[in-house]
Design an enzyme around this catalytic site. Structure first.
Site, PDB file in Angstrom:
ATOM      1  N   GLU A 153      -9.089  -4.545  39.019  1.00  0.00           N
ATOM      2  CA  GLU A 153      -8.550  -4.948  37.708  1.00  0.00           C
ATOM      3  C   GLU A 153      -7.409  -4.069  37.211  1.00  0.00           C
ATOM      4  O   GLU A 153      -7.433  -3.575  36.083  1.00  0.00           O
ATOM      5  CB  GLU A 153      -9.703  -5.001  36.690  1.00  0.00           C
ATOM      6  CG  GLU A 153     -10.787  -5.969  37.122  1.00  0.00           C
ATOM      7  CD  GLU A 153     -12.050  -5.943  36.249  1.00  0.00           C
ATOM      8  OE1 GLU A 153     -12.040  -5.270  35.221  1.00  0.00           O
ATOM      9  OE2 GLU A 153     -13.023  -6.614  36.622  1.00  0.00           O
ATOM     10  N   GLU A 258     -16.830 -12.525  42.955  1.00  0.00           N
ATOM     11  CA  GLU A 258     -17.786 -12.416  41.830  1.00  0.00           C
ATOM     12  C   GLU A 258     -17.997 -13.790  41.186  1.00  0.00           C
ATOM     13  O   GLU A 258     -17.909 -13.954  39.977  1.00  0.00           O
ATOM     14  CB  GLU A 258     -17.255 -11.430  40.779  1.00  0.00           C
ATOM     15  CG  GLU A 258     -16.913 -10.063  41.345  1.00  0.00           C
ATOM     16  CD  GLU A 258     -16.462  -9.043  40.302  1.00  0.00           C
ATOM     17  OE1 GLU A 258     -16.616  -9.301  39.088  1.00  0.00           O
ATOM     18  OE2 GLU A 258     -15.955  -7.996  40.706  1.00  0.00           O
TER      19      GLU A 258
HETATM   20  O1  9MR Z   1     -22.151  -7.544  36.049  1.00  0.00           O
HETATM   21  C1  9MR Z   1     -21.765  -6.245  35.632  1.00  0.00           C
HETATM   22  C2  9MR Z   1     -22.515  -5.861  34.368  1.00  0.00           C
HETATM   23  O2  9MR Z   1     -23.902  -5.725  34.634  1.00  0.00           O
HETATM   24  C3  9MR Z   1     -21.972  -4.543  33.818  1.00  0.00           C
HETATM   25  O3  9MR Z   1     -22.573  -4.262  32.567  1.00  0.00           O
HETATM   26  C4  9MR Z   1     -20.443  -4.638  33.681  1.00  0.00           C
HETATM   27  C5  9MR Z   1     -19.838  -3.308  33.275  1.00  0.00           C
HETATM   28  O4  9MR Z   1     -19.983  -2.364  34.302  1.00  0.00           O
HETATM   29  O5  9MR Z   1     -19.846  -5.015  34.911  1.00  0.00           O
HETATM   30  C6  9MR Z   1     -20.266  -6.259  35.365  1.00  0.00           C
HETATM   31  O6  9MR Z   1     -19.595  -6.554  36.578  1.00  0.00           O
HETATM   32  C7  9MR Z   1     -18.166  -6.651  36.478  1.00  0.00           C
HETATM   33  C8  9MR Z   1     -17.589  -6.204  37.795  1.00  0.00           C
HETATM   34  O7  9MR Z   1     -18.048  -4.915  38.130  1.00  0.00           O
HETATM   35  C9  9MR Z   1     -16.062  -6.225  37.759  1.00  0.00           C
HETATM   36  N1  9MR Z   1     -15.567  -7.521  37.376  1.00  0.00           N
HETATM   37  C10 9MR Z   1     -16.155  -8.094  36.153  1.00  0.00           C
HETATM   38  C11 9MR Z   1     -17.687  -8.091  36.267  1.00  0.00           C
HETATM   39  C12 9MR Z   1     -18.301  -8.758  35.038  1.00  0.00           C
HETATM   40  O8  9MR Z   1     -18.014  -8.008  33.909  1.00  0.00           O
END
Ligand code: 9MR
Length: 370
Positions: A153, A258
């Site tokens: 990102e 994802e």
């Molecule tokens: O699914 C993840 C969630 O449990 C966490 O709270 C969050 C923050 O760390 O991250 C989510 O996963 C993210 C991923 O690592 C990067 N792309 C966006 C995903 C959804 O927010």
């Protein structure tokens, strides 16, 4: 709904007089094995195999795993001189034991940084943190992790570089530095740039520029991860197809890293909404608290079906399709962007049973042309 699924499953292909979960021979991973890997994101409870049903489903359906949270720097590197590898060791062990493709997520991300990073003032100290972090984490799993989301990102929606702490302190060269460090720490791992909305034209253009610059400078990059956090309420197949084609023209692989489809309304969908509206307390924002109506279940299935048709059309360019979670109850979308909702974004329901969306994807491969 469940009845309909079982009926279709047993009549449509393979199954007789038994529920799907009792059968092992057909699964997403076997059905798509000649096309691309099928992955899931594991929470800590899955890594420690806490729930027998979840565990059985993960092993049966998926051949690739990504750690949803436990490799993020905040968790794995809580203090400058201290790493916490217990859960990540277990995650890698889980993947190895089940002969799965193991993805590392993620080395450099502006979010979920350890608290000490916010106190870093100088570029040198931040560079030292990034360098030590990549060396320690990617180095520990060298030869075991198959693919790293190296930088996550790094782009704004308009395609310019995100004004993150890394860009602000280290300049745009931090992306190349991160990829070079990862390549050195684990020469065998595939290295990916990972982001959301990069199927959309402006952000896609930014991602293409970023990748071209890395390639021109001789940096190793094997692929791009399109995250795929989408909504059943918006249509974006053309963007997705264009993105697959354009990214693969750079000579790299495309992964969907994802994947999920929210079925719930989001605050930004509500045109003209009162900005003072308290979304958290509004029951209209959580309309399927008890169950998902058939009409929405069908729309979700149709979305997944159309998406996988595009994936199959371009299977030569796609390395992996990973769902962001194991089943609906596990999904982050139950808590974001509004807390405590009941969402249904994945292929397996709260009882770990396959939904109509699952069937719609499986059906695509039962046709002789595929
Ligand atoms: O699914 C993840 C969630 O449990 C966490 O709270 C969050 C923050 O760390 O991250 C989510 O996963 C993210 C991923 O690592 C990067 N792309 C966006 C995903 C959804 O927010």
């Amino acid at each position: 709904m469940k009845k309909t699924i079982y009926l279709c499953l047993s009549v449509g292909f393979l199954f007789s007089n038994t529920s799907y979960s009792q059968k092992d021979e057909t699964s997403l991973k076997t059905t798509y094995e000649k096309d691309f890997l099928i992955g899931t994101a594991l929470g800590i409870e899955h890594i420690y195999e806490k729930d027998a049903k979840a565990n059985q489903l993960i092993k049966r359906e998926f051949n690739a795993i990504t750690p949803e949270n436990i490799m993020k720097s905040q968790i794995i590197h809580p203090e400058f001189n201290h790493y916490s590898f217990e859960a990540s060791d277990k995650f890698v062990e889980f993947g190895q034991k089940n002969k799965m493709f193991i993805v590392g997520h993620t080395l450099v991300w502006h979010s979920q940084l350890p608290a000490f990073v916010s106190k870093i003032n100088s570029a040198d100290s931040l560079r030292l943190f990034m360098t030590e972090h990549i060396k320690a984490v990617a180095g520990r799993y060298a030869g075991k992790i198959n693919s790293w989301d190296v930088v996550n990102e790094a782009l704004e929606e308009d395609g310019t570089l995100r004004k993150s702490v890394f860009l602000n302190k280290l300049g745009e060269g931090y992306i190349k530095e991160a990829f070079d460090l990862a390549a050195k720490a684990d020469p065998k791992a595939e290295l990916y740039y990972n982001d959301y909305n990069i199927e959309q034209p402006a952000k896609r253009k930014g991602a293409i520029e970023l990748i071209k610059k890395l390639q021109a400078s001789g940096t190793k990059i094997n692929g791009v991860g399109i995250q795929g956090h989408w909504s059943i309420n918006s249509e974006n197949l053309k963007d997705i197809e264009d993105a697959i084609v354009e990214f693969s023209q750079l000579g790299i692989k495309v992964a969907f890293t994802e994947l999920d489809y929210t079925v719930l309304p989001n605050p930004w969908d509500l045109k003209g909404a009162d900005v003072n509206q308290r979304f958290e307390e509004n029951p209209k924002m959580n309309p399927y608290k008890e169950s998902l109506p058939d009409s929405v279940q069908n729309r979700l299935a149709e979305r997944y079906e159309n998406l996988f048709k595009v994936f199959l059309k371009h299977k030569d360019k796609i390395s992996r399709v990973t769902f962001w979670g194991v089943n609906d109850s596990h999904s982050w979308l139950n808590g974001w962007p509004i807390k405590n909702r009941t969402n249904y974004p994945l292929l397996f329901d709260r009882g770990f049973e396959p939904k109509k969306a699952y069937l719609s994807i499986m059906k695509l491969k039962s046709k002789p042309t595929n």
